[in-house]
Scaffold this motif. Structure first.
Motif, mmCIF file in Angstrom:
data_model
loop_
_atom_site.group_PDB
_atom_site.id
_atom_site.type_symbol
_atom_site.label_atom_id
_atom_site.label_comp_id
_atom_site.label_asym_id
_atom_site.label_seq_id
_atom_site.Cartn_x
_atom_site.Cartn_y
_atom_site.Cartn_z
ATOM 1 N N GLU A 224 -1.176 2.634 -2.396
ATOM 2 C CA GLU A 224 -1.231 4.048 -2.047
ATOM 3 C C GLU A 224 0.156 4.675 -2.140
ATOM 4 O OE1 GLU A 224 -2.725 7.675 -0.945
ATOM 5 O OE2 GLU A 224 -3.928 5.867 -1.208
ATOM 6 N N ILE A 557 -1.562 4.725 -6.802
ATOM 7 C CA ILE A 557 -2.713 5.601 -6.609
ATOM 8 C C ILE A 557 -2.431 6.526 -5.428
ATOM 9 C CG2 ILE A 557 -3.849 3.924 -5.090
ATOM 10 C CD1 ILE A 557 -6.552 4.933 -6.074
ATOM 11 N N SER A 558 -2.928 7.748 -5.507
ATOM 12 C CA SER A 558 -2.886 8.674 -4.372
ATOM 13 C C SER A 558 -4.312 9.119 -4.089
ATOM 14 C CB SER A 558 -2.007 9.894 -4.679
ATOM 15 O OG SER A 558 -1.947 10.758 -3.565
ATOM 16 N N ARG A 559 -4.846 8.619 -2.961
ATOM 17 C CA ARG A 559 -6.230 8.933 -2.610
ATOM 18 C C ARG A 559 -6.290 10.218 -1.784
ATOM 19 N NH1 ARG A 559 -5.428 3.491 -1.473
ATOM 20 N NH2 ARG A 559 -6.574 2.031 -2.804
ATOM 21 N N PRO A 586 -8.967 10.672 -6.863
ATOM 22 C CA PRO A 586 -7.610 10.144 -6.736
ATOM 23 C C PRO A 586 -6.798 10.366 -8.006
ATOM 24 C CG PRO A 586 -9.155 8.357 -7.094
ATOM 25 C CD PRO A 586 -9.991 9.596 -6.901
#
Length: 801
Positions: A224, A557-559, A586
């Motif tokens: 993340e 990843i950026s959720r 995402p």
């Protein structure tokens, strides 16, 4: 499943970076490797961040140096042959080692004990108080000194002084100009590092030992955070006996706080605690303009909102040393905030023929309990000091019980009188289970493997009521219960080789994400499930004692969080409304970087080049406009290419004068479309920080930091430049056990953020300003403790529901 390197651009860049790392295999010469472990003589405990340097016998010049790890170990390499070794640490006698043996290119010093020097404790110079940056294979470590502008500051303000990191006026953290940063506390997620409530407001500078900036995290870390990870390491006193410190502060705007840190160390136990209590006022001055270019109407608003808080927090914990190889840690924290949020705004609407003027006031009360508890077990193995097994179970909770009253009073023009009430019942619970295993097979080759399971549950019960006649009636169109459940399971493996000059680390992480959202009142759900691979690659090469090279790649990843997905909003300003987007996906980033590290005598310089390619890029502030109302929410919009350079360095002109500088520039390309319209454009942005530290006679230290961030183009408009300064002054008293200090943040009240949205059919302008903060403080250390500066929360970045 999304596979990595799904386009030729990523494949080509990866090949280039891999070939560059192979280049470091050539040109190696015979080096001498020096290893050892530094211990405190009275307790036999490891000394972290002790300085180890090699000194040339004849000239007495420093050849190279390093600092010890948390366990007191260090490793140095040199091509020199005529030198001796010095080990030093603040408050301890310097130890010179001139009698050693070289066997097969190695000097193994074993345990090195150093003795406490009480006289030296009274002669600490400014240079020893400076925050220092240390480079590792896959991270940079910013060791927190007693920087004066951080006196009484929160973690957010400390982070704003860390190279590569910027914190805006709203408390949003960016790394190299990009948001989407994951914040960890002691290597783990924490409720005080989330976007719930006041974020990092409960952590203050005195509690922090160091900050690890990981721009390209290895597969060991949670994937993340597209722009990287910031890991805040808190202090844990290891000196034997009872130690502690206390401080009291007073400031303007109204700020009163008291803090105390206590530690008790025995042979088997290390008991640690911190408490804080205080009150603060955080004003925020806002201006906005909403202009309809089709209907030729203009709405202006101007006013101030406050966040007044009384807060209490406590941290308790213990380390139990079962035996030499097994340690059990149990810790917990609790914080409680009582908020009052009064605000008053004047509105002026002009449609070309008629003017309407009214005042909107707000009275909000809220209570915010939060707590965290953790059980951690660490097992060390006898065959190697880095062979270990670590298990941790972490639970945290944050709640908000809030009620608001809004009142609109007509001052001129058509009747705008209205009364509204809102109610928020918010709860977030998070549980993290983590297992890590590290196995060195020899001094050069190490593998790591492990897994992590994170369960995140959020419920937001929100209700809006309008006064109809003499009765408040619920507005069903603005009332609902939003439920958010996210579970992430990850497993990873890394392999690392670290030779005398060259090192390489490869890793792969696999994560499965399962998200369920539900609007309970209307029974609307939106579920997502995806499996992703996250590879990483890092390499370093030491060309000489004064020059090293680092190279790295990682996929991130950026959720979307619950706020990004929740379609319901707060009506604080019902003409500028933020809402979530349930369809948000995402974003993924491939990140590459090449860093050059120079040690130029007393000075140090680091120069880096980086590239990031982001798909499904999340733009968090996309506006739509109707009936003078600006509604903004996040969208996935195309791709983003960013190419940047970064330079930071330190130059000590003298013991009494030191300069630290940080410069970052990035050029980016946006490609995509929104509502059928292309948003393709190119732009750039740069930022810089310069800190001067000056030591005056009379044991007086002075520091001033200048900050600049350029304006830049955005998808729908532009942001303005920002220029501001912070300063601090400190004098030691009571035989250096006490400290009197003053810090001023935003000295010239110039830290003003402005955003413009420029479209064919509407124009928006928004301005925010926190203003100047002044804090006077006194702190005192007892036992073997040092005076600390505990400044309450002073975050300036609290977020509202």
């Amino acid at each position: 499943m999304l596979l990595v390197f799904k386009n030729s651009k990523s494949i080509g860049l990866t090949i280039i970076f891999f070939l560059l790392s192979l280049f470091t295999l050539f040109g190696q010469s015979k080096n001498i490797s020096i290893t050892g472990k530094v211990l405190e003589s009275s307790t036999n405990q490891p000394v972290a961040f002790a300085t180890v340097i090699l000194v040339e016998h004849e000239t007495k010049n420093n050849l190279t140096g390093t600092t010890t790890q948390d366990d007191g170990t260090f490793k140095l390499e040199t091509e020199a042959s005529n030198f001796y070794i010095e080990v030093s640490f603040i408050g301890f006698k310097t130890k010179s080692i001139k009698d050693f043996k070289i066997a097969k290119g190695k000097i193994q010093l074993g345990n090195i004990t150093i003795e406490e020097d009480l006289e030296q404790l009274n002669e600490v110079v400014v240079e020893a108080e400076i925050s220092k940056t240390e480079f590792k294979l896959d991270k940079r470590i910013f060791n927190i000194g007693k920087d004066l502008s951080s006196t009484g500051a929160s973690a957010l303000e400390v982070l704003n002084n860390v190279p590569s990191v910027n914190v805006n006026i709203e408390g949003a953290i960016s790394l190299r100009g990009s948001q989407g940063v994951q914040i960890l506390i002691n290597g783990k997620p924490s409720i005080i590092a989330s976007d719930s409530g006041n974020t990092l407001g409960t952590i203050t500078a005195d509690m922090m030992e160091r900050v690890e900036v990981i721009t390209n995290p290895s597969a060991k870390y949670d994937a993340e955070g597209t722009s990287g990870i910031i890991n805040i390491i808190l202090k844990k006193e290891e000196r034997k006996g009872l130690n502690g410190s206390a401080s009291v502060n007073i400031g303007d705007p109204s700020n009163y706080s008291f803090g105390m840190s206590l530690n008790r160390r025995t042979e088997k136990f290390n008991l640690f605690s911190q408490i804080g209590i205080g009150y603060q006022e955080l004003p925020n001055h806002r201006k906005s303009i909403n202009r309809d270019l089709i209907e030729n109407t203009t709405l202006k608003s101007n006013g101030t909102e406050y966040r007044n808080e009384t807060y209490y927090n406590i941290i308790l914990g213990t380390d139990y040393h079962i035996n030499e190889n097994n340690i059990l840690t149990l810790s917990g924290s609790f914080a409680y905030e009582i908020e009052e949020q009064p605000s008053s705004f004047d509105f002026d609407l002009f449609d070309g023929t008629e003017r309407s003027i009214w005042k909107r006031t707000e009275e909000t009360e809220a209570t915010n309990p939060r707590y965290q508890y953790e059980l951690q077990y660490k097992k060390d193995f006898d065959d190697h000091e880095d062979h270990m097994l670590l298990f941790s179970a972490l639970g945290r909770f944050f709640g908000k019980d809030q009620s608001s009253d809004f009142n609109d009073v007509t001052l001129a023009g058509p009747d705008r009188d209205a009364d509204q009430k809102t109610r928020t019942d918010y709860k977030n619970a998070n549980y993290t289970f983590k297992l890590d295993y590290t196995k060195p097979y020899n001094e050069k080759f190490t593998i790591e493997t492990g897994g992590q399971y994170v369960l995140d549950n959020t419920t937001n019960d929100y209700e809006v009521q309008d006064l109809v006649g003499n009765v408040y009636e619920t507005d069903p169109n603005q009332t609902n219960i939003f439920e958010f459940d996210q579970n992430v399971l990850g497993v990873y493996g890394t392999a690392a080789y670290e030779g005398e000059k060259w090192g390489i680390k490869l890793g792969l992480r696999i994560e499965n994400t399962d998200i369920e959202t539900l609007l309970a009142d209307t029974n609307e759900n939106n579920d997502q499930n995806y499996l992703n691979l996250f590879p990483s690659f890092h390499s370093s090469y030491k060309l000489s004692d004064s020059y090293s090279l680092q190279i790295g790649y990682s996929r991130r990843i950026s959720r979307p969080n619950w706020r990004d997905l929740n379609p319901f909003f707060n009506i604080r300003n019902n003409f500028n409304i933020r809402t979530g987007n349930p369809d948000l996906q995402p974003e993924f980033t491939d990140s590459y970087e090449l860093t050059n590290i120079y040690n130029l005598g007393k000075a140090s310089l680091n120069f880096g080049v980086y590239y990031r390619y982001t798909t499904d890029a999340i733009e968090r502030r996309i506006s739509t406009f109707e009936d003078n109302v600006n509604t903004y929410k996040p969208y996935n919009i195309g791709t983003n290419d960013a190419l940047g350079i970064e330079v930071n360095g330190k130059y000590p002109v003298a013991k009494w004068l030191v300069f630290n500088g940080d410069f970052n520039y990035n050029y980016f390309k946006r490609k995509g479309e929104f509502e059928g319209t292309s948003i393709d454009f190119n732009a750039d942005q740069w930022s810089g920080k310069l800190t001067s530290k000056i030591g005056f006679p009379g044991d007086i230290d002075f520091e001033i930091t200048g900050n600049y961030r350029s304006g830049t183009k955005t998808v729908q408009g532009k942001t303005a430049e920002i220029l501001f300064a912070d300063l601090g002054l400190r004098k030691k008293v009571l035989k250096d056990k006490g400290t009197i200090s003053i810090s001023v943040r935003d000295v010239f009240a110039s830290r003003i953020e402005e955003f413009e949205t420029i479209q064919d059919d509407f124009y928006l302008f928004n301005q925010n300003q926190r203003g100047r903060f002044i804090i006077f403080g006194f702190s005192y250390g007892f036992g073997k403790g040092e005076a600390m500066e505990y400044g309450g929360k002073q975050s300036g970045g609290g977020r509202r529901r």
